[in-house]
Structure formats: C-alpha cells, structure tokens
Design an enzyme around this catalytic site. Structure first.
Site, PDB file in Angstrom:
ATOM      1  N   HIS A   1       0.937  -1.080   0.089  1.00 25.19           N
ATOM      2  CA  HIS A   1       0.112  -0.011  -0.036  1.00 25.19           C
ATOM      3  C   HIS A   1       0.656   1.282   0.190  1.00 25.19           C
ATOM      4  O   HIS A   1       1.975   1.066   0.235  1.00 25.19           O
ATOM      5  CB  HIS A   1      -0.835   0.010   1.142  1.00 25.19           C
TER       6      HIS A   1
ATOM      7  N   LYS B   1      -0.269   4.587   4.833  1.00 26.49           N
ATOM      8  CA  LYS B   1      -1.183   3.596   5.296  1.00 26.49           C
ATOM      9  C   LYS B   1      -0.562   3.311   6.578  1.00 26.49           C
ATOM     10  O   LYS B   1       0.480   2.661   6.661  1.00 26.49           O
ATOM     11  CB  LYS B   1      -1.482   2.407   4.399  1.00 26.49           C
TER      12      LYS B   1
END
EC number: 1.17.1.8
Length: 251
Positions: free
Chosen positions: A132, A136
């Site tokens: 990600h 995140k």
C-alpha cells in the site's frame, strides 16, 4: 425516500470519496461530514453512520452509533475476529440496528480473494504479500487479514499450511497460519498477491488498485445493504453473487 447518512472520517481520501458519492446519489442524503475528532453526537441526525476513520478511533465510533440506534457501515481497517465477535454480541437481539464491515470496497479485490479460496485446498504452501501507499498506518491490511482468514478456513480439512521458520521476523506476520508480508511504498495505491506453491509450480492471484474509483460500486452496494442491516455482516463478498449458479448476475 432518501436515507440520511453521516460520514465520520470525511477529511480523509476515502471519507471524501464516500461523502461525495452520497451527495451525488438520489437514494441518500448527506447530513454530516465529520472528522475523527468531531463530537460523536454530531452523527445523530443520520440513519446510517459511515466509519472511515482510523483503527484507534473506529471502535468508539461504531459502538456509539450502535448504542444510539444507527446502522453502521465500517470501511476502517483493524477489525479483528475477536473485535467483530464482541461487536456481534453487542448488537445481538436488536432489530433496529446492524453493522456492515467492508475490508475492501473493490469488487476486483473481493473476486481475487474468492479465487484464492478456491485454490487454497490444492496447495500446502501459501503466503500473501500486500503493498500500500506509504501513508497507510496499519499492517497487515484489513484485506490481507480477511484473505488469510478465508483461505485458512477454505483448507481446514487439509490442515495448516507449510510455513517454515515463522519464528524469524522477516517471515512476516502469521494470520490463520499464513505468513503475510506488508510493503508501504511511495508510488503504490494498493496491491495484493496470494502466492501458492506446489510441486514444480507456483500460482499467483494478484489484484492491483490503480485508482480510488475502483471503490465506488462497492461503496454504493454496501450503503444499500446497510439500510436494512441486522446483526454484523463482514465482507463485500456477502453482498454479491459469487456461486456458479449466480453467474451472470452482475451487481
């Protein structure tokens, strides 16, 4: 007749997307755009509270909404099996409220996880790599946790996967006995690889998210389901037809 919606976490990327979709919809009315720091009572004019906050905030938001008779759509990561079980006990017996928890609103991601459960009984070596964007906060992702749990359940009859040396930190975090490795990188939106190893072969099921627009259909499906939700529902897979008999029934 429209359904009143409050979005909590509306200052974040996902929150802005959800709030914009609600405003554009003929079926829903946005009555509050709230941040994670807003007073929880500000959600009370709504019938549905959408929680897209942070893992450390989400539980308080959801429990407050449930205790005040709102139905809740959760798009925040970090809801473990234990936390979901406790929430299920909290809403048990209350027909006027319900919670829908969606680890990933992407239809492609849900399908990739479903395909992984089909492959799971045929391989003893299984690992997950998820990547990600650098911002995140949580890892593993909620999608990776959900995938590992479903894959592990799908091969329950075969027993635990073969995952040697998991005492070493570099081997990842075990979820359902399956090693999960998390990458947080600039230039990445979201990607998940479920890798199966067998005699002389590997199979990789990959899903790439290249734009937040991939979440839009899933968000609207989940909002529609939340209007009448009772109890706790986990996963977009519960809201779309995934059995062979349902082939062709596009949501």
């Amino acid at each position: 007749m429209t359904t009143r919606v409050a979005v909590i976490g509306a200052t974040g990327k996902m929150g802005r997307l959800v709030a914009d979709l609600v405003e554009q919809s003929d079926d829903f009315e946005l009555v509050a755009r709230l941040s994670s720091a807003s007073e929880l009572s500000d959600m009370l004019p709504a019938e549905i509270a959408v929680d897209v906050t942070r893992p450390g905030v989400s539980q308080d938001v959801v429990e407050y909404a449930v205790d005040h008779g709102l139905r809740v759509l959760v798009g925040t990561s970090g809801w473990s099996e234990e936390r979901i079980a406790a929430l299920s006990r909290r809403v048990e017996g209350h027909d006027d409220t319900g919670v829908v928890i969606i680890p990933n609103f992407s239809l492609g991601s849900v399908l990739a996880t479903f395909f992984a459960t089909l492959a799971a009984p045929f391989f003893d070596s299984i690992e997950i790599i998820e990547a990600h964007h650098a911002g995140k906060v949580d890892s593993p992702s909620g999608t990776a946790v959900r995938t590992a749990e479903l894959v592990s359940a799908a091969r329950a009859a075969q027993g635990p996967v073969s995952a040697p040396h998991t005492d070493q930190r570099a081997r990842g975090q075990e979820v359902g006995g399956i090693p999960v490795h998390s990458l947080r990188l600039a230039g990445v939106q979201a990607r998940q690889d479920v890798i199966f190893g067998g005699g002389g072969e590997t199979l990789t099921i990959r899903h790439d998210t290249t734009s937040p627009s991939s979440y839009e259909r899933g968000i609207l499906l989940a909002l529609a389901a939340t209007r009448d939700a009772v109890g706790v529902t986990v996963g977009l897979d519960k809201l779309i037809p995934l059995t062979p008999a349902a082939a062709g029934q596009t949501p």
